[in-house]
Design a protein around this motif. Structure first.
Motif, PDB file in Angstrom:
ATOM      1  N   SER A  19       0.822  -1.214   0.000  1.00 29.47           N
ATOM      2  CA  SER A  19       0.000   0.000   0.000  1.00 29.47           C
ATOM      3  C   SER A  19       0.857   1.264   0.000  1.00 29.47           C
ATOM      4  O   SER A  19       0.406   2.323  -0.435  1.00 29.47           O
ATOM      5  CB  SER A  19      -0.959  -0.001   1.186  1.00 29.47           C
ATOM      6  N   SER A 174       4.887   1.402   6.314  1.00 27.49           N
ATOM      7  CA  SER A 174       3.517   0.941   6.120  1.00 27.49           C
ATOM      8  C   SER A 174       2.624   2.103   5.701  1.00 27.49           C
ATOM      9  O   SER A 174       3.095   3.215   5.460  1.00 27.49           O
ATOM     10  CB  SER A 174       3.033   0.329   7.450  1.00 27.49           C
ATOM     11  N   ASP A 175       1.309   1.840   5.606  1.00 28.05           N
ATOM     12  CA  ASP A 175       0.380   2.922   5.254  1.00 28.05           C
ATOM     13  C   ASP A 175      -0.173   3.569   6.523  1.00 28.05           C
ATOM     14  O   ASP A 175      -1.176   4.263   6.493  1.00 28.05           O
ATOM     15  CB  ASP A 175      -0.760   2.391   4.367  1.00 28.05           C
ATOM     16  N   TYR A 180      -1.339   1.341  16.730  1.00 29.56           N
ATOM     17  CA  TYR A 180      -2.263   2.087  17.588  1.00 29.56           C
ATOM     18  C   TYR A 180      -2.914   1.116  18.581  1.00 29.56           C
ATOM     19  O   TYR A 180      -2.889  -0.100  18.382  1.00 29.56           O
ATOM     20  CB  TYR A 180      -3.359   2.738  16.746  1.00 29.56           C
ATOM     21  N   GLY A 209      -7.594  -4.444  13.919  1.00 30.43           N
ATOM     22  CA  GLY A 209      -8.712  -4.459  12.973  1.00 30.43           C
ATOM     23  C   GLY A 209      -8.280  -4.977  11.613  1.00 30.43           C
ATOM     24  O   GLY A 209      -7.218  -5.563  11.463  1.00 30.43           O
ATOM     25  N   SER A 212      -5.731  -2.709   5.159  1.00 34.32           N
ATOM     26  CA  SER A 212      -6.188  -2.002   3.962  1.00 34.32           C
ATOM     27  C   SER A 212      -6.391  -3.013   2.825  1.00 34.32           C
ATOM     28  O   SER A 212      -5.947  -4.150   2.921  1.00 34.32           O
ATOM     29  CB  SER A 212      -5.115  -0.986   3.561  1.00 34.32           C
ATOM     30  N   GLY A 218      -0.855  -7.160   7.560  1.00 31.09           N
ATOM     31  CA  GLY A 218      -1.550  -6.458   8.629  1.00 31.09           C
ATOM     32  C   GLY A 218      -0.671  -6.315   9.857  1.00 31.09           C
ATOM     33  O   GLY A 218       0.538  -6.529   9.802  1.00 31.09           O
ATOM     34  N   LYS A 222       3.286  -7.816  11.659  1.00 23.25           N
ATOM     35  CA  LYS A 222       4.301  -6.845  12.090  1.00 23.25           C
ATOM     36  C   LYS A 222       4.728  -7.164  13.522  1.00 23.25           C
ATOM     37  O   LYS A 222       5.902  -7.074  13.874  1.00 23.25           O
ATOM     38  CB  LYS A 222       3.767  -5.423  11.963  1.00 23.25           C
TER      39      LYS A 222
HETATM   40  P1  ADP Z   1       1.322  -3.029   4.776  1.00 22.80           P
HETATM   41  O1  ADP Z   1       0.807  -3.150   3.380  1.00 22.80           O
HETATM   42  O2  ADP Z   1       2.148  -1.792   4.971  1.00 22.80           O
HETATM   43  O3  ADP Z   1       1.994  -4.260   5.272  1.00 22.80           O
HETATM   44  P2  ADP Z   1      -1.227  -3.541   6.067  1.00 22.80           P
HETATM   45  O4  ADP Z   1      -2.330  -2.930   5.240  1.00 22.80           O
HETATM   46  O5  ADP Z   1      -1.019  -5.004   5.944  1.00 22.80           O
HETATM   47  O6  ADP Z   1       0.101  -2.729   5.771  1.00 22.80           O
HETATM   48  O7  ADP Z   1      -1.450  -3.185   7.629  1.00 22.80           O
HETATM   49  C1  ADP Z   1      -1.647  -1.848   8.056  1.00 22.80           C
HETATM   50  C2  ADP Z   1      -3.144  -1.575   8.315  1.00 22.80           C
HETATM   51  O8  ADP Z   1      -3.596  -2.281   9.486  1.00 22.80           O
HETATM   52  C3  ADP Z   1      -3.454  -0.122   8.636  1.00 22.80           C
HETATM   53  O9  ADP Z   1      -3.694   0.624   7.488  1.00 22.80           O
HETATM   54  C4  ADP Z   1      -4.730  -0.194   9.512  1.00 22.80           C
HETATM   55  O10 ADP Z   1      -5.894   0.070   8.763  1.00 22.80           O
HETATM   56  C5  ADP Z   1      -4.785  -1.646   9.977  1.00 22.80           C
HETATM   57  N1  ADP Z   1      -4.854  -1.782  11.437  1.00 22.80           N
HETATM   58  C6  ADP Z   1      -5.677  -2.616  12.105  1.00 22.80           C
HETATM   59  N2  ADP Z   1      -5.511  -2.546  13.443  1.00 22.80           N
HETATM   60  C7  ADP Z   1      -4.530  -1.631  13.663  1.00 22.80           C
HETATM   61  C8  ADP Z   1      -3.892  -1.120  14.851  1.00 22.80           C
HETATM   62  N3  ADP Z   1      -4.209  -1.521  16.092  1.00 22.80           N
HETATM   63  N4  ADP Z   1      -2.899  -0.201  14.684  1.00 22.80           N
HETATM   64  C9  ADP Z   1      -2.532   0.216  13.453  1.00 22.80           C
HETATM   65  N5  ADP Z   1      -3.112  -0.225  12.300  1.00 22.80           N
HETATM   66  C10 ADP Z   1      -4.099  -1.129  12.387  1.00 22.80           C
END
Ligand code: ADP
Length: 265
Positions: A19, A174-175, A180, A209, A212, A218, A222
């Motif tokens: 993303s 990340s995005d 959080y 949660g 994206s 997600g 991480k």
């Molecule tokens: P990437 O493509 O960078 O690996 P992901 O889309 O897999 O990122 O994961 C990041 C997303 O996880 C965020 O955009 C957010 O919407 C979601 N998310 C769900 N729960 C949390 C949380 N507790 N803290 C931060 N992000 C969260």
């Protein structure tokens, strides 16, 4: 967050999520890539050694072909990655070359990390490339990775790579600004967590949660990656990739992310 973390690390692995790498329409975000590569160049000029772990092959494949985006057949998914990987590397290569820097592609699977001889070969190739000033760009080898043998997400691939190389810091772009206490896209009051010293405890305390639409791993992966590198005494940062000069800004103490500190740090 301790802003010395990036300044003190000489061997840094930077993972770029799908993303972060792509624009809303699914094409490779060239503005992001230009700025990101400039930051890598700056870090290299400071004497730091960098490995990039990059996602985005499948999305780049869809953007290139303009079809198959909904294909569920594994062979089509792998074919998309094979097409997109070329596009992805071409984008990296073009921009790095403008700065006189060469890149090398390394495609890996979980099995490569399970065999000591292969792991040693990975290590040697990484060291050789880096000693010669070349930036290795690592991705999962999707052509031969079916679910059973997949690492499955590049957060973990980045963690394995950091450990095998003996990296001093893993930075995940990340995005999202960091981790959080709950998903900020669902909760306005979500609070960014500055420093994590106990990932297991954090897992019990926060709610995770949905990711994206482009994301794969997600937050769960991480946290898993943080556990792995922290166990080897290596810190990890999660930060917002599309914020201009994010790495430089974090090292100047001007922007935040989430820092996972190993307990013995
Ligand atoms: P990437 O493509 O960078 O690996 P992901 O889309 O897999 O990122 O994961 C990041 C997303 O996880 C965020 O955009 C957010 O919407 C979601 N998310 C769900 N729960 C949390 C949380 N507790 N803290 C931060 N992000 C969260």
């Amino acid at each position: 967050m301790d802003d010395r973390i990036i300044r003190n690390a000489n061997k840094i692995v930077i993972k770029v999520g799908s993303s972060t790498l792509t624009s809303k329409d699914g094409t490779i975000d060239k503005d992001f890539l230009e700025n990101f590569i400039l930051q890598v160049k700056t870090l290299m000029e400071q004497g730091k050694k960098i490995i990039i772990v990059s996602s985005g092959a499948r999305i780049a494949g869809v953007a290139t072909l303009g079809k198959w985006s909904r294909q569920q057949d594994i062979h089509y998914k792998q074919a998309l990655c094979s097409i997109g990987q070329v596009e992805l590397m071409d984008s990296y290569r073009r921009i790095f070359n403008k700065h006189g820097i060469h890149v090398g592609q390394i495609l890996l699977t979980k099995e490569d990390f399970d065999h000591s001889e292969r792991t040693l070969n990975i290590r040697n190739t990484l060291f050789t490339l880096i000693d010669e000033g070349v930036v290795p760009i690592v991705n999962e080898n999707d052509t031969i990775s079916v679910d059973e043998i997949k690492i499955g997400d590049n957060d973990m691939l980045a963690a394995y790579t950091t450990v095998v190389w003996g990296g001093e810091l893993l930075t995940i772009l990340s995005d999202i600004e960091g981790i959080y206490n709950c998903n900020p896209s669902e909760n306005e009051d979500a609070c960014l967590i500055d420093v994590v010293e106990d990932v297991d405890k954090l897992e019990d305390e926060i709610s995770i949660g949905e990711t994206s639409s482009f994301g794969t791993g997600g937050i769960k992966t991480k946290l898993k990656a943080a556990k792995m590198v922290n166990a080897y005494g290596i810190p990890m940062i999660v930060a917002h990739g599309k914020t201009k000069d994010i790495i430089t800004q974090i090292s100047a103490g001007e922007k935040k992310g989430t820092l996972f500190l190993p307990r013995n740090a």
